[in-house]
Write a protein that holds these residues in place. Structure first.
Motif, PDB file in Angstrom:
ATOM      1  N   LEU A  54       0.835  -1.207   0.000  1.00 35.84           N
ATOM      2  CA  LEU A  54       0.000   0.000   0.000  1.00 35.84           C
ATOM      3  C   LEU A  54       0.870   1.257   0.000  1.00 35.84           C
ATOM      4  O   LEU A  54       0.641   2.183  -0.793  1.00 35.84           O
ATOM      5  CB  LEU A  54      -0.924  -0.002   1.223  1.00 35.84           C
ATOM      6  N   ASN A  55       1.875   1.291   0.856  1.00 30.06           N
ATOM      7  CA  ASN A  55       2.751   2.467   0.910  1.00 30.06           C
ATOM      8  C   ASN A  55       3.627   2.571  -0.330  1.00 30.06           C
ATOM      9  O   ASN A  55       3.903   3.674  -0.812  1.00 30.06           O
ATOM     10  CB  ASN A  55       3.576   2.444   2.197  1.00 30.06           C
ATOM     11  N   ALA A  56       4.035   1.426  -0.865  1.00 29.93           N
ATOM     12  CA  ALA A  56       4.800   1.440  -2.115  1.00 29.93           C
ATOM     13  C   ALA A  56       3.957   2.011  -3.250  1.00 29.93           C
ATOM     14  O   ALA A  56       4.465   2.743  -4.110  1.00 29.93           O
ATOM     15  CB  ALA A  56       5.263   0.026  -2.459  1.00 29.93           C
ATOM     16  N   ALA A  57       2.652   1.715  -3.243  1.00 27.03           N
ATOM     17  CA  ALA A  57       1.756   2.208  -4.295  1.00 27.03           C
ATOM     18  C   ALA A  57       1.744   3.735  -4.325  1.00 27.03           C
ATOM     19  O   ALA A  57       1.785   4.340  -5.409  1.00 27.03           O
ATOM     20  CB  ALA A  57       0.343   1.675  -4.074  1.00 27.03           C
ATOM     21  N   PHE A  58       1.697   4.352  -3.165  1.00 23.74           N
ATOM     22  CA  PHE A  58       1.712   5.818  -3.121  1.00 23.74           C
ATOM     23  C   PHE A  58       3.025   6.374  -3.679  1.00 23.74           C
ATOM     24  O   PHE A  58       3.034   7.397  -4.366  1.00 23.74           O
ATOM     25  CB  PHE A  58       1.465   6.318  -1.697  1.00 23.74           C
ATOM     26  N   ALA A  59       4.135   5.700  -3.401  1.00 24.50           N
ATOM     27  CA  ALA A  59       5.429   6.162  -3.918  1.00 24.50           C
ATOM     28  C   ALA A  59       5.512   5.993  -5.433  1.00 24.50           C
ATOM     29  O   ALA A  59       6.014   6.879  -6.137  1.00 24.50           O
ATOM     30  CB  ALA A  59       6.557   5.396  -3.235  1.00 24.50           C
ATOM     31  N   ILE A  60       5.027   4.871  -5.928  1.00 26.60           N
ATOM     32  CA  ILE A  60       5.035   4.621  -7.375  1.00 26.60           C
ATOM     33  C   ILE A  60       4.187   5.674  -8.093  1.00 26.60           C
ATOM     34  O   ILE A  60       4.571   6.200  -9.135  1.00 26.60           O
ATOM     35  CB  ILE A  60       4.517   3.189  -7.668  1.00 26.60           C
ATOM     36  N   HIS A  61       3.030   5.990  -7.506  1.00 31.94           N
ATOM     37  CA  HIS A  61       2.153   6.992  -8.111  1.00 31.94           C
ATOM     38  C   HIS A  61       2.776   8.394  -8.026  1.00 31.94           C
ATOM     39  O   HIS A  61       2.719   9.163  -8.999  1.00 31.94           O
ATOM     40  CB  HIS A  61       0.785   6.975  -7.427  1.00 31.94           C
ATOM     41  N   ALA A  62       3.389   8.718  -6.881  1.00 24.81           N
ATOM     42  CA  ALA A  62       4.023  10.040  -6.728  1.00 24.81           C
ATOM     43  C   ALA A  62       5.143  10.231  -7.751  1.00 24.81           C
ATOM     44  O   ALA A  62       5.369  11.343  -8.239  1.00 24.81           O
ATOM     45  CB  ALA A  62       4.583  10.200  -5.318  1.00 24.81           C
ATOM     46  N   ALA A  63       5.823   9.139  -8.087  1.00 19.59           N
ATOM     47  CA  ALA A  63       6.932   9.211  -9.052  1.00 19.59           C
ATOM     48  C   ALA A  63       6.456   9.355 -10.490  1.00 19.59           C
ATOM     49  O   ALA A  63       7.264   9.564 -11.398  1.00 19.59           O
ATOM     50  CB  ALA A  63       7.799   7.963  -8.925  1.00 19.59           C
ATOM     51  N   GLY A  64       5.145   9.216 -10.698  1.00  6.99           N
ATOM     52  CA  GLY A  64       4.596   9.355 -12.048  1.00  6.99           C
ATOM     53  C   GLY A  64       4.717   8.101 -12.888  1.00  6.99           C
ATOM     54  O   GLY A  64       4.578   8.142 -14.108  1.00  6.99           O
TER      55      GLY A  64
END
Length: 345
Positions: A297-307
């Motif tokens: 879940l937290n990795a998903a936010f990072a992947i999305h933030a990175a574009g």
């Protein structure tokens, strides 16, 4: 101690805010070692009691960034994910685990962190327990990142002037504004970030500071259970910075991505050895469902933030695939091996 610094202490003792130039001057005095440990402690406590303004904190960050050692690498598409600490939750090192899931999804990671100040195990401690070498200088950090697309930048190596602050922080054993500033001082000047904060107010302030400092894309967040990560026990408040800063937080529910609620006890860790064991289990598909899910879940936010993904849903699917395919574990093993190699170079 300079007369100016005395005047800053006087001012904050009567709950008056510092002007940005005064805040810059005070931080410059601290980083130059011009004030004693007890005076640093008095300043930290005074600011905590008064309450720090976004203007003061932005000024502090500007001075500290200027005083730091810069890691010179291509930051395009890279992300940093970290928490402020100080949430007293006792969870395992979630954002450190998520680092390898993000890297396994093909997103470069420029993680910045430290030893534990307020918990049993900081990022540095758990990486060391995993047999990686987290203590790398500028040149070796650049080599590791260029080789693997991952690096952990150990804060004291890039913010040498912080040595004047640590005695006061350790003696106080309290959360201070430095918990908030640490995640905003990435030595590689990364453009995309996910920052977990110890309170909603801190998350809001950090989003405003990042906006003031021209960050491209960021999530700052605080969970309703107090966690400085996106939680699975309930909802989280999330501030999003894209082309502009959203004025208010969104309330995120993990059920929207298909995650089941868990009890706080299911996310607990321990010392560095215990937490390293949990991270290995997550990467090898041998952890509990709750442990794996909070990492993806937290990795998903990072992947999305990175574009790297159009939507949070797509990013979440990438995170899950990273673990299930073994890519996340492969990146962990690569990080351990290459950090050892670089350290010997």
């Amino acid at each position: 101690m300079s007369k100016e610094f005395t005047s800053y202490l006087e001012k904050i003792s009567i709950l008056e805010n510092l002007h940005p130039e005064e805040a810059k001057s005070a931080m410059t005095d601290i980083l130059n070692g011009d004030v004693t440990d007890s005076e640093v402690a008095a300043f930290l406590m005074g600011m905590r009691v008064k309450g720090e303004t976004v203007e003061e904190l932005t000024a502090f960050v500007e001075v500290m960034r200027n005083a730091s050692v810069t890691v010179e690498v291509d930051t395009k598409g890279a992300v940093d994910l970290c928490g402020t600490g100080g949430d007293k939750s006792g969870t395992f090192n979630i954002s450190t685990a998520a680092m390898f899931v993000v890297a396994g999804a093909g997103v470069p990671v420029l993680k910045h962190g430290n030893r534990s100040v307020s918990s049993k195990s900081g990022s540095y401690d758990v990486l060391e327990e995993l047999n990686a070498v987290p203590n790398l200088d500028k040149k070796k950090s650049e080599m590791l990142y260029n080789e693997t697309g991952m690096v952990f930048m150990f804060a004291p190596n890039f913010h040498p002037a912080m040595k004047y602050v640590m005695p006061a922080r350790r003696a106080m054993k309290l959360r201070t504004f430095f918990n908030m500033l640490g995640p905003l001082l990435n030595p590689a000047d990364v453009e995309n970030q996910v920052v977990g904060a110890f309170s909603k107010d801190a998350a809001a302030k950090m989003a405003q500071i990042l906006s003031n400092l021209d960050t491209k894309s960021a999530y700052t967040l605080n969970a309703h259970d107090g966690l400085d990560e996106v939680t699975l026990t309930g909802q989280s408040e999330i501030f999003e910075l894209k082309s502009h800063l959203s004025n208010s937080s969104i309330t995120f529910d993990p059920k929207s991505l298909g995650y089941e609620r868990v009890e706080a006890e299911e996310l607990l860790g321990g010392d560095a050895k215990v937490n390293a064991g949990i991270i290995k289990d997550v990467m090898q598909g041998e952890s509990t469902e709750a442990q794996r899910n909070i990492v993806t879940l937290n990795a998903a936010f990072a992947i999305h933030a990175a574009g790297a993904a159009e939507s949070l849903k797509d990013a979440n699917e990438m995170a899950i695939k990273s673990v299930e395919s073994g890519e996340a574990n492969r990146k962990l093993q690569q990080f351990i091996k290459e950090s050892q190699k670089v350290a010997q170079a």
